[in-house]
Design a protein around this motif. Structure first.
Motif, mmCIF file in Angstrom:
data_model
loop_
_atom_site.group_PDB
_atom_site.id
_atom_site.type_symbol
_atom_site.label_atom_id
_atom_site.label_comp_id
_atom_site.label_asym_id
_atom_site.label_seq_id
_atom_site.Cartn_x
_atom_site.Cartn_y
_atom_site.Cartn_z
ATOM 1 N N THR A 33 0.813 -1.206 0.000
ATOM 2 C CA THR A 33 0.000 0.000 0.000
ATOM 3 C C THR A 33 0.848 1.258 0.000
ATOM 4 O O THR A 33 0.459 2.273 -0.559
ATOM 5 N N CYS A 34 1.967 1.197 0.686
ATOM 6 C CA CYS A 34 2.763 2.414 0.852
ATOM 7 C C CYS A 34 4.232 2.152 0.485
ATOM 8 O O CYS A 34 4.885 1.317 1.102
ATOM 9 N N TYR A 50 0.304 8.200 4.383
ATOM 10 C CA TYR A 50 -0.612 7.400 3.607
ATOM 11 C C TYR A 50 -1.308 6.357 4.493
ATOM 12 O O TYR A 50 -2.538 6.207 4.448
ATOM 13 N N LEU A 51 -0.523 5.694 5.329
ATOM 14 C CA LEU A 51 -1.112 4.681 6.214
ATOM 15 C C LEU A 51 -2.007 5.305 7.272
ATOM 16 O O LEU A 51 -3.031 4.743 7.657
ATOM 17 N N SER A 92 4.194 7.009 8.101
ATOM 18 C CA SER A 92 3.574 7.118 6.787
ATOM 19 C C SER A 92 2.240 7.869 6.859
ATOM 20 O O SER A 92 1.294 7.449 7.515
#
Ligand SMILES: Nc1nc2c(ncn2[C@@H]2O[C@H](COP(=O)(O)OP(=O)(O)O)[C@@H](O)[C@H]2O)c(=O)[nH]1
Ligand SMILES: [Mg+2]
Length: 234
Positions: free
Chosen positions: A161-162, A177-178, A175
């Protein structure tokens, strides 16, 4: 008990816990690299051996069939399993739920047969989850809440995912994003953010790594502590 969509990494998580505890990669719970249909169709309990002592760790994982829209396990069966009515080895039927006259129906479940912690396994790419699946997952979650069972979510496949996490798993709590993903899971499914554990499962590795173990074992610790509280409070 682990539940969640097919391909989320339920079987991989069981293997990952076993690998982390044994200190070497194992793959007892069969995983499937070709997504789509559920590979796990039986209700199966997994115990993990403690070295060569002949004893097991004092917890059991139950892995259930995926929760796909039409083909997945019936939500009703998951509720029955939570209450301990589903015997080990039962073959889930997506079209009808377990009836009381079935040989795999446990009429008189003991505390040991019941589920003490419910864990929703969600792939990091949750944006790809269909609304229908989310609804099913939420239905299970609400049933567990009504029964007072502690619940967690693990967010798997975070390496895919990242890119930052893929480069170095220690970036997991840095992160952005996470962080957004965890907020999204929380928003869509209703889990408090501190009940969502990001995890990277062992999936292609040959050796175990401390940083990967850390995430797997902190998720496991959270589950065990809550399960213990649940049992003690009964
Ligand atoms: N990259 C990556 N792949 C994963 C991870 N967890 C599971 N997988 C892969 O995803 C596929 C489905 O996993 P599986 O455990 O069978 O999912 P299940 O249907 O929920 O039991 C397998 O090919 C796994 O190797 C993860 O954390 N990272
Ligand atoms: Mg599986």
């Amino acid at each position: 008990m682990l539940y969640g969509p097919v391909g989320a990494g339920k079987s991989s998580f069981i293997n990952s816990v076993e690998s982390a505890l044994r200190g070497e990669i194992t793959d007892r719970a069969k995983t499937d690299a070709i997504g789509g249909k559920s590979y796990t169709t039986k209700y199966k309990a997994y115990k993990i051996k403690k070295g060569d002592t002949g004893t097991h760790y004092p917890f059991v994982f139950n892995d259930v069939m995926g929760l796909e829209k039409d083909e997945g396990v019936c939500v009703e069966d998951i509720k029955l399993a939570i209450k301990g009515h589903v015997k080990n080895g039962y073959n889930f039927n997506p079209r009808s739920s377990l009836s009381e006259d079935n040989q795999h129906y446990n009429r008189d479940p003991s505390l040991n047969d019941r589920v003490h912690v419910l864990v929703c396994v969600i792939p990091g790419s949750i944006a790809g989850l269909q609304d229908d699946s989310v609804r099913k997952l939420r239905e299970v979650r609400l049933a567990a809440r009504d029964m007072g069972i502690p619940e967690f979510a693990i967010l798997t496949r975070i390496d895919e995912t990242c890119p930052e996490v893929n480069k170095d798993i220690r970036n997991v709590y840095k992160s952005k994003y996470l962080k957004k993903k965890i907020e999204e899971v929380s928003g869509r499914m209703g889990f408090p953010q501190n009940c969502i554990f990001p995890v990277k499962n062992y999936h292609s590795e040959i050796n175990i790594h401390d940083d990967t173990d850390t995430l797997i074992l902190s998720a496991l610790t959270g589950m065990i502590e809550s399960g213990e509280d649940f049992v003690n409070d009964l």
